[in-house]
Design a protein around this motif. Structure first.
Motif, PDB file in Angstrom:
ATOM      1  N   GLY A   1       0.735  -1.461   0.054  1.00 20.02           N
ATOM      2  CA  GLY A   1       0.311  -0.263   0.022  1.00 20.02           C
ATOM      3  C   GLY A   1       0.806   1.288   0.129  1.00 20.02           C
ATOM      4  O   GLY A   1       0.723   2.411  -0.371  1.00 20.02           O
ATOM      5  N   LEU A   2       2.243   1.263   0.308  1.00 22.64           N
ATOM      6  CA  LEU A   2       3.066   2.838   0.675  1.00 22.64           C
ATOM      7  C   LEU A   2       3.581   3.022  -0.650  1.00 22.64           C
ATOM      8  O   LEU A   2       3.225   3.935  -1.182  1.00 22.64           O
ATOM      9  CB  LEU A   2       4.587   2.027   2.109  1.00 22.64           C
ATOM     10  N   VAL A   3       3.974   1.510  -0.896  1.00 21.90           N
ATOM     11  CA  VAL A   3       4.666   1.633  -2.461  1.00 21.90           C
ATOM     12  C   VAL A   3       3.965   2.048  -3.985  1.00 21.90           C
ATOM     13  O   VAL A   3       3.511   3.649  -4.604  1.00 21.90           O
ATOM     14  CB  VAL A   3       5.238   0.831  -2.969  1.00 21.90           C
ATOM     15  N   ALA A   4       2.224   1.351  -3.658  1.00 15.56           N
ATOM     16  CA  ALA A   4       1.543   1.326  -4.890  1.00 15.56           C
ATOM     17  C   ALA A   4       0.899   2.993  -4.595  1.00 15.56           C
ATOM     18  O   ALA A   4       0.494   3.763  -4.944  1.00 15.56           O
ATOM     19  CB  ALA A   4       0.300   0.773  -4.545  1.00 15.56           C
ATOM     20  N   GLY A   5       0.879   3.215  -2.910  1.00  9.88           N
ATOM     21  CA  GLY A   5       0.386   5.182  -2.861  1.00  9.88           C
ATOM     22  C   GLY A   5       1.299   5.455  -3.039  1.00  9.88           C
ATOM     23  O   GLY A   5       0.982   6.539  -3.649  1.00  9.88           O
ATOM     24  N   MET A   6       2.578   5.639  -2.859  1.00  7.01           N
ATOM     25  CA  MET A   6       3.173   7.079  -2.859  1.00  7.01           C
ATOM     26  C   MET A   6       3.977   7.307  -4.795  1.00  7.01           C
ATOM     27  O   MET A   6       3.694   8.230  -5.398  1.00  7.01           O
ATOM     28  CB  MET A   6       4.638   6.370  -2.196  1.00  7.01           C
ATOM     29  N   LEU A   7       3.743   5.946  -5.481  1.00  6.39           N
ATOM     30  CA  LEU A   7       3.806   5.553  -6.871  1.00  6.39           C
ATOM     31  C   LEU A   7       2.727   6.709  -7.536  1.00  6.39           C
ATOM     32  O   LEU A   7       2.347   7.282  -8.279  1.00  6.39           O
ATOM     33  CB  LEU A   7       3.605   4.544  -7.623  1.00  6.39           C
ATOM     34  N   LEU A   8       1.130   6.397  -6.300  1.00  3.80           N
ATOM     35  CA  LEU A   8       0.077   7.041  -7.605  1.00  3.80           C
ATOM     36  C   LEU A   8      -0.073   8.375  -7.073  1.00  3.80           C
ATOM     37  O   LEU A   8      -0.190   9.438  -8.485  1.00  3.80           O
ATOM     38  CB  LEU A   8      -0.820   6.535  -6.890  1.00  3.80           C
ATOM     39  N   GLY A   9       0.434   8.894  -5.977  1.00  2.52           N
ATOM     40  CA  GLY A   9       1.271  10.225  -5.601  1.00  2.52           C
ATOM     41  C   GLY A   9       1.770  10.872  -6.381  1.00  2.52           C
ATOM     42  O   GLY A   9       1.556  12.066  -6.572  1.00  2.52           O
TER      43      GLY A   9
ATOM     44  N   ALA B   1      -6.306  -1.686  -0.556  1.00  8.59           N
ATOM     45  CA  ALA B   1      -7.054  -0.126  -1.289  1.00  8.59           C
ATOM     46  C   ALA B   1      -6.765   0.383  -0.352  1.00  8.59           C
ATOM     47  O   ALA B   1      -6.747   2.118  -0.631  1.00  8.59           O
ATOM     48  CB  ALA B   1      -7.948  -0.586  -1.437  1.00  8.59           C
ATOM     49  N   ILE B   2      -7.425   0.048   1.101  1.00 10.87           N
ATOM     50  CA  ILE B   2      -7.318   1.796   2.077  1.00 10.87           C
ATOM     51  C   ILE B   2      -5.576   2.163   2.268  1.00 10.87           C
ATOM     52  O   ILE B   2      -5.502   3.431   2.555  1.00 10.87           O
ATOM     53  CB  ILE B   2      -7.423   0.291   3.103  1.00 10.87           C
ATOM     54  N   ALA B   3      -4.541   0.942   2.456  1.00 14.81           N
ATOM     55  CA  ALA B   3      -3.721   0.726   2.760  1.00 14.81           C
ATOM     56  C   ALA B   3      -2.922   2.057   1.194  1.00 14.81           C
ATOM     57  O   ALA B   3      -2.520   3.138   1.938  1.00 14.81           O
ATOM     58  CB  ALA B   3      -2.833   0.274   3.194  1.00 14.81           C
ATOM     59  N   VAL B   4      -3.403   2.169   0.403  1.00 18.47           N
ATOM     60  CA  VAL B   4      -3.299   2.845  -0.735  1.00 18.47           C
ATOM     61  C   VAL B   4      -3.357   4.352  -0.843  1.00 18.47           C
ATOM     62  O   VAL B   4      -2.519   5.606  -0.843  1.00 18.47           O
ATOM     63  CB  VAL B   4      -3.374   1.962  -2.094  1.00 18.47           C
ATOM     64  N   LEU B   5      -5.309   4.025  -0.800  1.00 19.20           N
ATOM     65  CA  LEU B   5      -5.179   5.554   0.093  1.00 19.20           C
ATOM     66  C   LEU B   5      -4.524   6.267   0.707  1.00 19.20           C
ATOM     67  O   LEU B   5      -4.649   7.471   0.902  1.00 19.20           O
ATOM     68  CB  LEU B   5      -7.206   5.161   0.542  1.00 19.20           C
ATOM     69  N   ILE B   6      -4.522   5.206   2.355  1.00 18.57           N
ATOM     70  CA  ILE B   6      -3.422   6.674   3.066  1.00 18.57           C
ATOM     71  C   ILE B   6      -2.477   7.013   2.560  1.00 18.57           C
ATOM     72  O   ILE B   6      -2.259   7.911   2.857  1.00 18.57           O
ATOM     73  CB  ILE B   6      -3.954   5.399   4.321  1.00 18.57           C
ATOM     74  N   SER B   7      -2.460   6.615   1.783  1.00 19.72           N
ATOM     75  CA  SER B   7      -0.283   6.884   1.721  1.00 19.72           C
ATOM     76  C   SER B   7      -0.450   7.786   0.592  1.00 19.72           C
ATOM     77  O   SER B   7       0.547   8.711   0.239  1.00 19.72           O
ATOM     78  CB  SER B   7       0.430   5.953   1.866  1.00 19.72           C
ATOM     79  N   PHE B   8      -1.175   7.614  -0.674  1.00 21.70           N
ATOM     80  CA  PHE B   8      -1.874   8.205  -1.393  1.00 21.70           C
ATOM     81  C   PHE B   8      -1.808  10.043  -1.231  1.00 21.70           C
ATOM     82  O   PHE B   8      -0.672  11.093  -2.007  1.00 21.70           O
ATOM     83  CB  PHE B   8      -3.032   8.438  -2.240  1.00 21.70           C
ATOM     84  N   PHE B   9      -2.374  10.481   0.142  1.00 23.50           N
ATOM     85  CA  PHE B   9      -2.975  12.042  -0.005  1.00 23.50           C
ATOM     86  C   PHE B   9      -1.422  12.517   0.404  1.00 23.50           C
ATOM     87  O   PHE B   9      -1.140  13.472  -0.148  1.00 23.50           O
ATOM     88  CB  PHE B   9      -4.171  11.265   0.975  1.00 23.50           C
TER      89      PHE B   9
ATOM     90  N   ILE C   1       5.580  10.467   6.602  1.00 31.85           N
ATOM     91  CA  ILE C   1       4.388  10.225   7.506  1.00 31.85           C
ATOM     92  C   ILE C   1       3.315   8.922   7.280  1.00 31.85           C
ATOM     93  O   ILE C   1       2.481   8.259   7.580  1.00 31.85           O
ATOM     94  CB  ILE C   1       3.776  11.624   7.232  1.00 31.85           C
ATOM     95  N   ALA C   2       3.727   8.456   5.514  1.00 35.41           N
ATOM     96  CA  ALA C   2       2.675   7.092   4.753  1.00 35.41           C
ATOM     97  C   ALA C   2       2.999   6.049   5.905  1.00 35.41           C
ATOM     98  O   ALA C   2       2.210   5.309   5.424  1.00 35.41           O
ATOM     99  CB  ALA C   2       2.684   7.747   3.537  1.00 35.41           C
ATOM    100  N   ALA C   3       4.144   6.052   5.816  1.00 38.34           N
ATOM    101  CA  ALA C   3       4.791   4.391   6.125  1.00 38.34           C
ATOM    102  C   ALA C   3       4.134   4.356   7.648  1.00 38.34           C
ATOM    103  O   ALA C   3       4.096   2.483   7.631  1.00 38.34           O
ATOM    104  CB  ALA C   3       6.337   4.407   6.893  1.00 38.34           C
TER     105      ALA C   3
END
Length: 197
Positions: free
Chosen positions: A70-78, A127-135, A185-187
């Motif tokens: 989730g961290l990696v995917a959310g950060m890449l998406l961000g 998906a929740i982990a991705v959303l949390i790290s995305f913003f 923050i996201a980790a």
């Protein structure tokens, strides 16, 4: 004083608040007689851990793997969406309000909706982990790309650098300190989101 006693004093200085909380927790549960289903005592938890360490290790591995994904995917998406917003005013008008809207909804309210859409399995947790790290990644990366060193954008413009060169050589490197802050923050939030989901 020898090195061992200094280490013990250092550990005691760091750990005493946690030990105090655990002691108060144990005493409170013992005195009040609260059901172990509601609030297990710390010594009971330790006893279960000693009896079944493999169960906890598997759960820990599962949680860390999903949180890392989730961290990696959310950060890449961000970073991807922040780059898109930086490059295009049209994308800024479309992506930024949607990102703010997603962030404004409490994560506890999003879990049942995503579970209904994706199913009650690992996809929802990821998906929740991705959303949390995305913003935080999106906001901080975009902020770093927007606040370039003084005069640097003018130099690139005078030299006739194309937008891609300005992005690759100026905006993206300027966003790296903010990206590292987003990672910090996201980790932690990813692990928490994985546990909640």
């Amino acid at each position: 004083m020898n090195l061992t006693s200094l280490r013990i004093q250092g550990a005691a200085a760091v750990l005493w608040p946690m030990l105090l909380i655990l002691a108060v927790w144990q005493i409170t549960v013992s005195v009040t007689g609260v059901s172990a289903i509601v609030v297990p005592a710390p010594l009971d938890v330790l006893d279960v851990y000693r009896q079944h360490p493999g169960t906890f290790a598997v759960a820990l591995g599962y949680t860390l793997a999903v949180a890392a994904f989730g961290l990696v995917a959310g950060m890449l998406l961000g970073v991807l969406l922040a780059s898109l917003v930086w490059a295009s005013p049209l994308a800024a008008g479309l992506v930024t309000p949607a990102a703010v809207l997603v962030q404004s909804v409490p994560i506890i309210a999003v879990v049942p909706v995503l579970a209904r859409l994706l199913g009650y399995d690992i996809k929802t947790v990821a998906a929740i982990a991705v959303l949390i790290s995305f913003f935080p990644t999106f906001v901080l990366t975009l902020s770093g790309m927007s606040k370039l060193p003084a005069g640097s954008s003018d130099v690139f413009e005078v030299l006739g650098a194309r937008r891609w060169i300005r992005y690759r050589r100026l905006a993206l490197p300027a966003a790296i300190p903010n990206l590292l802050s987003a990672f910090r923050i996201a980790a932690a939030n990813c692990i928490l989101a994985t546990l909640v989901a």
